[in-house]
Scaffold this motif. Structure first.
Motif, short mmCIF file in Angstrom:
data_model
loop_
_atom_site.label_atom_id
_atom_site.label_comp_id
_atom_site.label_asym_id
_atom_site.label_seq_id
_atom_site.Cartn_x
_atom_site.Cartn_y
_atom_site.Cartn_z
N GLU A 144 2.16 -9.35 6.38
CA GLU A 144 1.12 -8.63 7.18
C GLU A 144 -0.06 -8.03 6.34
OE1 GLU A 144 1.66 -5.24 9.94
OE2 GLU A 144 2.80 -6.82 10.76
N LEU A 145 0.46 -7.66 5.16
CA LEU A 145 -0.64 -7.03 4.22
C LEU A 145 -1.23 -8.06 3.33
CD1 LEU A 145 1.51 -3.79 3.64
CD2 LEU A 145 -0.77 -3.79 4.54
N SER A 165 -2.18 -11.19 3.07
CA SER A 165 -2.44 -12.59 3.56
C SER A 165 -3.93 -12.48 4.11
CB SER A 165 -1.42 -12.83 4.92
OG SER A 165 -1.88 -14.26 5.36
N THR A 166 -4.87 -12.82 3.23
CA THR A 166 -6.31 -12.76 3.46
C THR A 166 -6.83 -14.11 3.69
OG1 THR A 166 -6.15 -10.68 2.40
CG2 THR A 166 -8.54 -11.63 2.81
N TYR A 167 -6.88 -14.95 2.82
CA TYR A 167 -7.57 -16.17 2.75
C TYR A 167 -6.96 -17.42 3.13
CZ TYR A 167 -10.63 -13.51 -0.55
OH TYR A 167 -11.56 -12.60 -1.10
N GLY A 168 -6.22 -17.45 4.39
CA GLY A 168 -5.63 -18.45 4.70
C GLY A 168 -4.19 -18.88 3.88
N ARG A 182 -1.51 -18.17 4.56
CA ARG A 182 -0.26 -18.57 5.06
C ARG A 182 -0.22 -20.22 5.40
NH1 ARG A 182 -0.47 -17.89 11.63
NH2 ARG A 182 -2.51 -18.86 11.95
N ALA A 201 -4.61 -10.17 -1.37
CA ALA A 201 -4.78 -8.96 -0.20
C ALA A 201 -5.98 -8.09 -0.66
CB ALA A 201 -3.74 -8.15 -0.10
N GLN A 202 -6.69 -7.54 0.42
CA GLN A 202 -7.83 -6.54 0.07
C GLN A 202 -6.92 -5.30 -0.88
OE1 GLN A 202 -10.45 -5.64 3.25
NE2 GLN A 202 -9.55 -7.07 4.50
N LYS A 254 -6.98 -2.09 -0.61
CA LYS A 254 -6.36 -0.99 0.29
C LYS A 254 -5.09 -1.65 0.53
CE LYS A 254 -8.76 2.13 2.46
NZ LYS A 254 -9.90 2.26 3.10
N GLN A 255 -4.93 -2.78 0.95
CA GLN A 255 -3.69 -3.33 1.44
C GLN A 255 -2.59 -3.35 0.06
OE1 GLN A 255 -6.13 -3.85 3.33
NE2 GLN A 255 -5.68 -5.19 5.12
N ASN A 304 -11.77 -17.31 -5.57
CA ASN A 304 -12.73 -16.07 -5.25
C ASN A 304 -11.92 -14.92 -5.57
OD1 ASN A 304 -14.25 -14.10 -4.00
ND2 ASN A 304 -14.06 -14.91 -2.08
N HIS A 333 -7.15 -20.52 -3.58
CA HIS A 333 -6.88 -20.19 -2.36
C HIS A 333 -7.04 -21.66 -1.76
CE1 HIS A 333 -6.78 -15.76 -2.38
NE2 HIS A 333 -7.99 -15.82 -3.16
N PRO A 393 -5.97 -23.50 1.41
CA PRO A 393 -4.74 -22.62 0.49
C PRO A 393 -4.34 -23.88 -0.65
CG PRO A 393 -3.81 -22.93 2.89
CD PRO A 393 -5.35 -23.25 2.95
N ARG A 430 -12.78 -10.81 9.63
CA ARG A 430 -13.00 -11.75 8.43
C ARG A 430 -13.65 -12.87 8.74
NH1 ARG A 430 -6.69 -13.53 7.20
NH2 ARG A 430 -6.42 -11.52 7.82
N GLU A 450 -14.51 -8.59 1.65
CA GLU A 450 -13.62 -8.21 2.53
C GLU A 450 -14.04 -7.37 3.54
OE1 GLU A 450 -11.19 -7.23 -0.81
OE2 GLU A 450 -10.32 -9.26 -0.88
N SER A 500 -10.84 -22.07 3.74
CA SER A 500 -9.38 -21.70 4.05
C SER A 500 -9.18 -20.92 5.32
CB SER A 500 -8.86 -21.01 2.79
OG SER A 500 -9.77 -19.65 2.34
N ASP A 512 -5.89 -19.60 9.14
CA ASP A 512 -5.59 -18.28 9.69
C ASP A 512 -5.93 -18.26 11.35
OD1 ASP A 512 -5.07 -16.87 7.59
OD2 ASP A 512 -6.96 -16.52 7.07
#
Lengths: 255, 442
Positions: free
Chosen positions: A17-18, A20-23, A25, A67-68, A70-71, A162, A205, A207, B139, B147, B356, B360
């Protein structure tokens, strides 16, 4: 007739949940579909904040995405000494894993922020990361590398990077590949990512796994070999679409 | 001096249009700002009757702008608007100069500007808007915008210095957007002290439309004040819903507008766009009756659920440019019973280079085996690859890099009474429209 064993694997997905930002998964999807197509049972075990160590150590493959900032801070507080020791032991015991971007940095010794603050890493990989200037250029764009290990040498790896941090490898770790287009670990020494035992760290990424099915299969093969203590030969799959997408990047960049 | 600039730039615009160098929507402004960097401020200051409404957010800017522009102009005031591709400083300068006479006089009463996420703080250095509308933050083009948290931070800093004459309209259901309003209310005395209301919220209050689970591509699910995971009484899509924090008790602010009698476009995301436009119009003092009569006859902005009839067959375009907009397009098309779907994926500069994000998107929730699915555009192989890895599988996907040929094949194949749904990224949408209408837009 000898009864064929039905293989099974558990993928431990750290902080889906925390982190996983750029696809990212897409990597989990790639691993699990490629197992399913070969009739290998697959369980995707989500290890969220507060996960139990006993759930972690049963896993045959580990994955953690980017992740970002903060996460990433929230994750760091959940990684207790016992959890870190368990992950470290699994990596030392050759449990395959894929660690992307922020997760890759986290496995290293430290991350030095632009303001000089040092964030301690898990110290499993002999790498460190720095982000020296506040307005330093992010390293962004398509990337192509030639893998260093024999299992992957027949093909390039392609993706999209990135990242702001620059990562440097120590003596006890090898790069995942040598950059032929793009920036890689730090934009200077032509290395990209890292391999330690069966663990892969990378800035890719995209992915990474869907367009690089040979890397996905290597991770699956290693996981089965560790679990079943024997040499495994995976059933080949039709990867023509995977390599159409892969080759698009090569062709576009004239590689 | 500005008269000279306007004259020169108008000429440039005419020449570039005639030579077919694009329609000149950003060039003239670029030159004007090179000559006089305060061009925008001076032009606006000299036209005191002109009220500027600025719209920011990841998704829905063009539709919301178009709704507000139609409501205001049906109410009898002249409106000028920037085109959706011209949403940086030079686009704003171009729009102003093309709508003014040689003396720099603008006859419009309202200017409605949609603004790129990263340009908002720069533009607010030159313009004091009458209204500032924040729709949402998802996003999107991480390679270009960075971000979500970093944009939220930038916006929040910008708002610290906002004029007390500006009315701020916020989506209460997007936690980070709502927090922009809640935190300036705490900090900014200019906004706090005046008796007149400055901050307004729109949202939805219709639990029947709730989805059960957060979608994968949800970004702001942590409390913007204390970082605890948020609770949701209802989730409408992505991280948008009726939220609250169990730790610090922050909760969705009360809504000034939560419903409209008429929703001219399908999809929950368009209910938000409509509610934002209705709230904006109400604050301007426009009567509900008049607002509704505009909504009733509203035609979508180009590419946003726009219908194009070709050879007697109906094609509908759903611009889909990031995970949330793709999820929302697919959800709407599924509810409409769509059978023929064409994804056109490009990664040119306006789309973002990084594709990418398609991993999502929750395709598996919306696509099924009975649909005919096609992919096209520069990155069609990546799109088909994404769809190959759906769980469960959705059968055969037809991949063809050539957009024109793909549309031709589809037109030949489908019966007259069925609809082709095209989901393009931004540059792909312009290409598709050009093919379908023979007109070039930007």
């Amino acid at each position: 007739m000898k009864k064929k064993i039905k293989y099974s694997l558990i993928i431990g997905w750290l902080y889906p949940e925390l982190m996983s930002t750029y696809g990212d998964r897409g990597n989990i999807i790639s691993l699990s579909k490629r197992c399913e197509w070969r009739d290998i049972d697959i369980e995707i075990r989500k290890l969220e904040i507060g996960f139990k160590i006993k759930d972690l150590i049963e896993c045959n493959i580990l994955f953690m995405g980017g992740a970002q900032d903060k996460q990433q801070e929230i994750v760091s507080t959940d990684l207790t000494k016992d959890k870190i020791n368990s992950i470290s032991k699994m990596i030392e015991n050759n449990i395959p894993g894929l660690y992307i971007c922020g997760a890759y940095q986290l496995l290293g010794k430290y991350y030095k922020k632009a303001d000089g603050d040092i964030i301690q890493g898990l110290k499993i990989f002999d790498i460190y990361t720095e982000n020296l200037e506040i307005n330093a250029k992010r390293l962004v764009g398509d990337i192509i590398i030639n893998p260093t290990i024999d299992d992957l040498k027949s093909n390039t790896l392609v993706g999209f990077e990135n990242h702001g941090g620059r990562t440097y490898l120590g003596n006890n770790i090898s790069p995942l590949g040598i950059v032929t287009f793009g920036f890689g670990n730090n934009g200077i020494d032509k290395t990209e990512g890292a391999i330690y035992k069966n663990s892969f760290g990378t800035y890719f990424h995209g992915p990474i796994l869907p367009k690089n099915p040979h890397l996905a299969d290597l991770i699956i093969k290693k996981a089965l070999e560790i679990k079943y203590h024997k040499i495994i030969k995976l059933i080949p799959l039709d990867d023509s679409l995977e390599f159409e997408a892969h080759n698009y990047i090569l062709n576009k960049l004239n590689h | 001096m500005n008269s000279c600039i306007i004259l020169i730039c108008k000429l440039i615009s005419i020449i570039s249009k005639n030579l077919n160098l694009g329609n000149g929507s950003t060039w003239p402004g670029h030159i004007a700002l090179k000559i006089n960097k305060n061009f925008i401020k001076e032009l606006i200051d000299s036209n005191r009757q002109l009220k500027v409404i600025i719209i920011a957010g990841t998704n829905g800017k063009t539709t919301t702008s178009s709704l507000i522009a139609n409501i205001i102009s049906d109410n009898g005031s002249k409106v000028l608007q920037n085109m959706s591709g011209a949403n940086l400083l030079n686009g704003i300068a171009s729009t102003l100069l093309l709508n003014s006479n040689i003396n720099g006089e603008i006859s419009a009463k309202f200017a409605i500007f949609e603004i790129d996420e990263n340009s908002l703080s720069i533009i607010l250095q030159f313009i004091i808007p009458h209204q500032l509308i924040f729709l949402n933050l998802f996003r999107d083009q991480l390679d270009r915008y960075g971000e979500v948290n970093s944009i939220a931070k930038k916006w929040s800093t910008t708002l610290e210095n906002i004029s007390s004459n500006t009315k701020i309209i916020l989506n209460a259901d997007d936690p980070r957007i709502a927090w922009l309003g809640m935190s300036i209310f705490i900090k900014n005395h200019a906004i706090n002290d005046k008796s007149e209301k400055k901050i307004f919220y729109f949202g939805l209050d219709n639990p029947k439309l709730s989805i059960d689970l957060l979608q994968h591509a949800s970004d702001s699910t942590y409390c913007p004040r204390c970082e605890t995971k948020l609770n949701y009484k209802t989730i409408y899509y992505s991280h948008i819903g009726n939220w609250n924090c169990s730790k610090c008790n922050l909760k969705r602010p009360d809504l000034d507008t939560s419903t409209s009698l008429i929703y001219p476009l399908n999809g929950i995301y368009n209910q938000y766009n409509t509610n934002a436009a209705v709230l904006s119009a109400k604050i301007l003092g426009i009567e509900s009756k008049k607002i509704n009569s505009t909504l009733k006859k509203f035609k979508p902005a180009f590419g946003r659920q726009e219908v194009i009839i070709i050879e007697g067959k109906k094609i509908q375009l759903f611009l889909s440019k990031n995970p949330t907009s793709m999820n929302q397009s697919l959800s709407t098309i599924r509810d409409l019973g769509g059978k023929h779907i064409l994804f056109v994926l490009n990664n040119q500069i306006p789309d973002g280079r990084d594709i990418s994000w398609i991993w999502d998107v929750d395709f598996e929730i919306y696509l099924n085996d009975s649909m005919n699915i096609y992919t096209s555009g520069d990155r069609c192989y990546d799109m088909s690859l994404r769809l190959k890895y759906l769980q469960p599988n959705i059968g055969n996907i037809i991949t063809n890099k050539n957009i024109k040929n793909t549309i031709k094949i589809l037109l030949n194949k489908i019966p007259d009474n069925e609809i082709i749904y095209i989901l393009p990224t931004y540059s792909a949408m312009l290409e598709v429209r050009k093919i379908l209408t023979g007109k070039k837009i930007l």
